[in-house]
Design a protein around this motif. Structure first.
Motif, PDB file in Angstrom:
ATOM      1  N   ALA A 182       6.818 -58.319 -83.638  1.00 38.10           N
ATOM      2  CA  ALA A 182       7.736 -57.422 -82.938  1.00 38.10           C
ATOM      3  C   ALA A 182       8.832 -56.889 -83.844  1.00 38.10           C
ATOM      4  O   ALA A 182       9.432 -55.862 -83.536  1.00 38.10           O
ATOM      5  N   SER A 183       9.079 -57.585 -84.956  1.00 35.79           N
ATOM      6  CA  SER A 183      10.319 -57.353 -85.697  1.00 35.79           C
ATOM      7  C   SER A 183      10.640 -55.880 -85.970  1.00 35.79           C
ATOM      8  O   SER A 183      11.734 -55.414 -85.655  1.00 35.79           O
ATOM      9  N   VAL A 184       9.689 -55.145 -86.519  1.00 37.21           N
ATOM     10  CA  VAL A 184       9.995 -53.760 -86.886  1.00 37.21           C
ATOM     11  C   VAL A 184      10.262 -52.906 -85.642  1.00 37.21           C
ATOM     12  O   VAL A 184      11.257 -52.188 -85.548  1.00 37.21           O
ATOM     13  N   SER A 185       9.355 -53.058 -84.641  1.00 38.44           N
ATOM     14  CA  SER A 185       9.542 -52.293 -83.397  1.00 38.44           C
ATOM     15  C   SER A 185      10.849 -52.671 -82.729  1.00 38.44           C
ATOM     16  O   SER A 185      11.529 -51.836 -82.134  1.00 38.44           O
ATOM     17  N   LEU A 186      11.180 -53.946 -82.830  1.00 37.00           N
ATOM     18  CA  LEU A 186      12.421 -54.467 -82.259  1.00 37.00           C
ATOM     19  C   LEU A 186      13.621 -53.678 -82.786  1.00 37.00           C
ATOM     20  O   LEU A 186      14.499 -53.256 -82.034  1.00 37.00           O
ATOM     21  N   ALA A 187      13.609 -53.451 -84.057  1.00 34.63           N
ATOM     22  CA  ALA A 187      14.700 -52.719 -84.683  1.00 34.63           C
ATOM     23  C   ALA A 187      14.751 -51.280 -84.158  1.00 34.63           C
ATOM     24  O   ALA A 187      15.817 -50.745 -83.884  1.00 34.63           O
ATOM     25  N   TYR A 188      13.553 -50.688 -83.987  1.00 31.60           N
ATOM     26  CA  TYR A 188      13.531 -49.317 -83.459  1.00 31.60           C
ATOM     27  C   TYR A 188      14.037 -49.272 -82.038  1.00 31.60           C
ATOM     28  O   TYR A 188      14.781 -48.368 -81.658  1.00 31.60           O
ATOM     29  N   VAL A 189      13.610 -50.256 -81.221  1.00 32.43           N
ATOM     30  CA  VAL A 189      14.035 -50.284 -79.820  1.00 32.43           C
ATOM     31  C   VAL A 189      15.560 -50.385 -79.770  1.00 32.43           C
ATOM     32  O   VAL A 189      16.226 -49.668 -79.009  1.00 32.43           O
ATOM     33  N   THR A 190      16.128 -51.246 -80.589  1.00 27.94           N
ATOM     34  CA  THR A 190      17.578 -51.403 -80.626  1.00 27.94           C
ATOM     35  C   THR A 190      18.248 -50.065 -80.921  1.00 27.94           C
ATOM     36  O   THR A 190      19.168 -49.636 -80.230  1.00 27.94           O
ATOM     37  N   ARG A 191      17.739 -49.398 -81.945  1.00 28.70           N
ATOM     38  CA  ARG A 191      18.369 -48.142 -82.359  1.00 28.70           C
ATOM     39  C   ARG A 191      18.201 -47.048 -81.319  1.00 28.70           C
ATOM     40  O   ARG A 191      19.128 -46.283 -81.050  1.00 28.70           O
TER      41      ARG A 191
END
Lengths: 307, 544
Positions: A182-191
């Motif tokens: 999830a890590s990369v997508s997680l960062a996108y979702v946050t942004r």
């Protein structure tokens, strides 16, 4: 609404056939798969011919495709080179990957949206800058680095988790792999959430809600968040398919025998049946996820109407 | 691990909130205590083909067959010598007609007795075209093979005419040609006996194979795990010294190695190339690096006129001399390869036909001489040597680039040699076997049985099945035929070596290095060793 769903379902048909045909052709141009079955020696010609007949490889490609698609509609996805039914492979691989995807999506939703809301409401404050920097770092680091690092630290050095997931892959063993996935997508979702919240915060309806004297909590969850979630839902929806198909790296690192692993094996062994079968199902997952996303719009914002 | 407890508890607390995980990460393989009941956890790869004796041609499936089957003969895991196992005797007077007598008392784990018929039926099954067995050609020396397995068309017979059951404990074999060392080939898994259950319910057998070896299959989850347990009623002399073996399929051998380091696994029989550097310091004495019956070579297209003309032999010799084997095996392979000086493997031993230095000067690094020979031979055909390899597995890119580098340096020309990667192994093999490659290509050979014959005949005999480069030499063929007909083993071996000298003269392929098996194990187990096929000798492993 009903007509919209039907139209969308009809649209899926050409996409489905187009995608499977492309995959079929791509696997086929890779050459003769039988040659790899006999190791560093040549297969004896009679056995090779027999095997080709068995897997239907002796016919022209278009005929192979037609036969294959015909079988697919009866639920027969063919046989992989190791003698296992592709449906059998799917039955073991998909549950694992779905579980892993669920864990990953949960991480995206819980951590990603929470962080997004917090930073969106506190734009420019130290916490916002801090989280932004953090997401930048996460996006910049490839998954295999995060994966191997966590595996080494948590699995070998500290002994908190087992470095590899057992064949049954229960949820608790999938927490770390799910996080890595999830890590990369997680960062996108946050942004995405952050931007969306920050933008909508100044919207008229939010000002009205505050002016009405609604509690802050209600303003944020019912008014602000609900409207800000549309781009996030779109992203998460399309991410479901991407996560399932793109789990190859994570699955390899943590020894999960899921879809990514089967696809990888299928490509290495040039097993048309395995690759096309799995991709077909993935294409369906993509299409359905997209449909669900579109339908969710209506739930989030009734103004979006479908004829 | 000082100070680890603290962090561990803190992190455990966190994970417990999410879900109950097993803190501590100990091994899950219980039992043990040195009473021979402990279970060994070992790494495994997904077998490529269905698990049938005559259909398994790679190490991963072979590993299982070696645990659940015992054939007529078995190769001593230490010396590689073929010793009678189920066979009481295998006699011949003319090297062509054999009488096989089997010992009484052997049983399959489902209670069926092992009889002469168990072998004959299994061999007939393995040879028959309609059964698609990839090792069918192993029965090719038996008379009648061309009827049950014709090169074209359908089979005209159901059984091999050269096989006859005499009574419950003996059968006769007639070969199509003299082949004195044939009994020694019978340790290959393809020659294993099969119980009636195999034919009665083939699918059930495949999902849970039944054999006559020291282990039985307890459970088999295809693609992920096979649990093998000691068979208490095993009739052979090599009973299992442990309670069983759990073979776990790994998606990546790096993960298996990590699991070993974390105490989650007992045995890794394939240390990943990237870990070879650390293995020695990580594992100490528990790192094994022993010769296996594998040789890597560079093959050439003799079907291409430019490579088959007589002067080209000088070019090939020159290329061979331009490769600095010592340096490459040291730096790239961390000494898990040994520079090759003949066309066999050290596992054969002196008596078996391995002869260090047989290749002579052409296999020694000498840049000046290399340059001279290549120009005398008319230069590299096309000006550039293209070395084709498959890029998907086995980290071939590294060594091919190193070999090219070495050649380029020796010839003072950056364009003398380039690597040519092919995406998948299947594609690479199909190009090689259909004579579509020009230039050179990597050719690996893993022996089927520890015999010098196996390193020469299938590869370099005219039109032999694995002679992808179509090398052909009358002199070589003649010597191989002579050696096969020779009843005296020592004489046969020396004749084979004479044939090998023909290879040296022609430099049919360039021998690069002998490959070692590398394994690592945990301190829970002892008595771990690899046999000549780089497969662990599972039945001798003790769990402490």
């Amino acid at each position: 609404m009903g007509r919209y769903v039907i139209r969308r379902l009809l649209q899926m048909i050409p996409v489905f056939f187009g995608a499977t045909l492309l995959i079929f052709l791509m696997v086929n141009v890779m050459g003769d798969p039988i040659a790899g079955l006999c190791g560093d020696r040549k297969c004896d010609p009679a056995t090779a011919a027999q095997l080709e007949k068995e897997f239907g490889l002796d016919k022209p490609v278009w005929q192979q495709y037609v036969t294959y698609m015909g079988n697919v509609f009866t639920g027969d996805f063919g046989t992989a080179f190791n003698g296992q039914e592709v449906t059998e492979l799917m039955a073991t691989a998909f549950p694992l990957t779905i579980r892993l995807t669920i864990v990953a999506i949960l991480f995206e939703i819980v951590i990603g949206i929470t962080l997004g809301v917090i930073t969106g409401l506190r734009r420019g404050r130290p916490i916002d800058t801090g989280v932004l920097l953090l997401t930048l770092v996460v996006i910049a680091i490839p998954t295999f680095v995060t994966g191997l690092l966590l595996q080494l630290l948590l699995g070998v050095e500290w002994g908190i988790i087992k470095p590899s997931v057992s064949p049954e892959a229960p949820f608790n063993e999938l927490i770390v792999p799910g996080f890595v996935l999830a890590s990369v997508s997680l960062a996108y979702v946050t942004r995405l959430t952050r931007t969306s919240i920050a933008e909508n915060r100044r919207a008229d309806y939010v000002r009205t809600a505050i002016a009405k004297g609604l509690p802050r909590r209600r303003v944020i969850t019912r008014h602000l968040l609900r409207n800000s979630l549309i781009p996030v839902v779109t992203f998460i929806g399309t991410d479901i398919g991407a996560l399932m198909g793109g789990a190859i790296v994570t699955e390899r690192i943590f020894n999960i025998h899921g879809v990514g692993f089967q696809l990888y094996q299928g490509i290495l062994r040039q097993s048309t049946q395995t690759v096309v079968g799995f991709v077909t199902v993935l294409v369906l997952v993509f299409l359905v996820a997209n449909l669900v996303v579109d339908l969710l719009y209506a739930v989030l914002d009734p103004r979006i109407r479908y004829a | 691990m000082r100070g680890a407890t603290h962090a561990k508890w803190a992190a455990c607390a966190v994970t417990v909130v999410l879900a109950a995980t097993a803190c501590g990460g100990g091994g899950d393989s219980g039992g043990g205590g040195g009473d021979g009941s402990g279970i060994v956890g070992s790494s495994w790869g997904d077998p490529q083909n269905p698990l049938e004796p005559a259909n398994t041609n790679e190490v991963q499936g072979g590993k299982v067959l070696d645990m659940i089957f015992r054939g007529l003969v078995r190769y001593d895991p230490k010396t590689g010598e073929a010793k009678n196992m189920v066979a009481e005797s295998i006699d011949t007077s003319d090297s062509q007609n054999f009488t096989v007598k089997i010992k009484t008392g052997w049983k399959f784990s489902n209670g069926e007795a092992v009889t002469a018929k168990s072998f004959v039926d299994a061999w007939n099954y393995g040879a028959h075209l309609k059964n698609n067995q990839k090792n069918a050609y192993f029965f090719g020396y038996i008379e009648g093979y061309d009827k049950v397995h014709p090169e074209k068309g359908d089979a005209t017979a159901d059984t091999l005419s050269g096989l006859k059951v005499v009574d419950d404990t003996s059968f006769t074999v007639k070969l199509t040609q003299k082949f004195s060392t044939w009994p020694k080939t019978l340790g290959y898994p393809a020659f294993a006996p099969l119980p009636k259950a195999f034919y009665d319910d083939h699918d059930a057998w495949l999902s849970k194979p039944v054999g006559n070896g020291p282990y039985t299959v307890d459970s088999y989850a295809k693609g992920s795990k096979m649990a093998l347990r000691k068979w208490d009623d095993y009739s052979g002399p090599d009973k299992a010294q442990n309670g069983g073996v759990d073979l776990k399929v790994y998606t990546d051998n790096n993960t298996a190695y990590t699991d070993l380091m974390a105490g989650n696994l007992d045995l890794v029989d394939d240390v990943p190339a990237s870990q070879l550097k650390n293995a020695k310091s990580d594992l100490g004495d528990r790192y094994i690096n022993t010769p296996a019956g594998i040789i890597q070579t560079l093959a050439f297209p003799f079907y291409d006129e430019a490579w088959s003309k007589p002067e080209a032999a000088k070019v090939r010799q020159g290329l061979s001399m331009a490769i600095n084997r010592e340096q490459i095996t040291d730096t790239i392979f961390q000494k898990t390869r040994t520079p090759a000086t003949d066309w066999t493997s050290p596992v054969l031993g002196e008596a078996g036909g391995y002869k260090s230095g047989l290749c002579g000067d052409p296999c020694k690094y000498d840049a000046d001489e290399a340059k001279k020979l290549i120009s005398e031979g008319g230069g590299i055909p096309g000006g550039t040597l293209k070395i084709t390899y498959n890029a998907d597995t086995g980290s071939h890119k590294e060594w091919v680039d190193a070999v090219c580098n070495s050649i380029n340096k020796a010839l003072d020309n950056d364009k003398s040699c380039v690597g040519n990667p092919v995406g998948t192994f299947a594609d690479f093999r199909s190009q090689a076997s259909q004579q579509k490659l020009d230039g050179a290509w990597r050719a690996g050979w893993q022996m089927d049985y520890p015999l010098i014959q196996n390193f020469l005949q299938p590869l370099y005999y005219t039109d032999a099945p694995s002679n992808d480069g179509k090398y052909s030499s009358e002199e070589f063929d003649k010597l191989v035929d002579e050696a096969n007909a020779e009843t005296d083993t020592a004489k046969a071996v020396s004749t084979f070596q004479d044939a090998e000298k023909v290879l040296a003269k022609d430099m049919a392929v360039i021998p690069l290095w002998y490959q070692n098996g590398s394994a690592g194990y945990s301190d829970r187990v002892s008595d771990v060793a690899l046999n000549q096929f780089s497969v662990p000798v599972y039945n001798e492993i003790k769990v402490n």
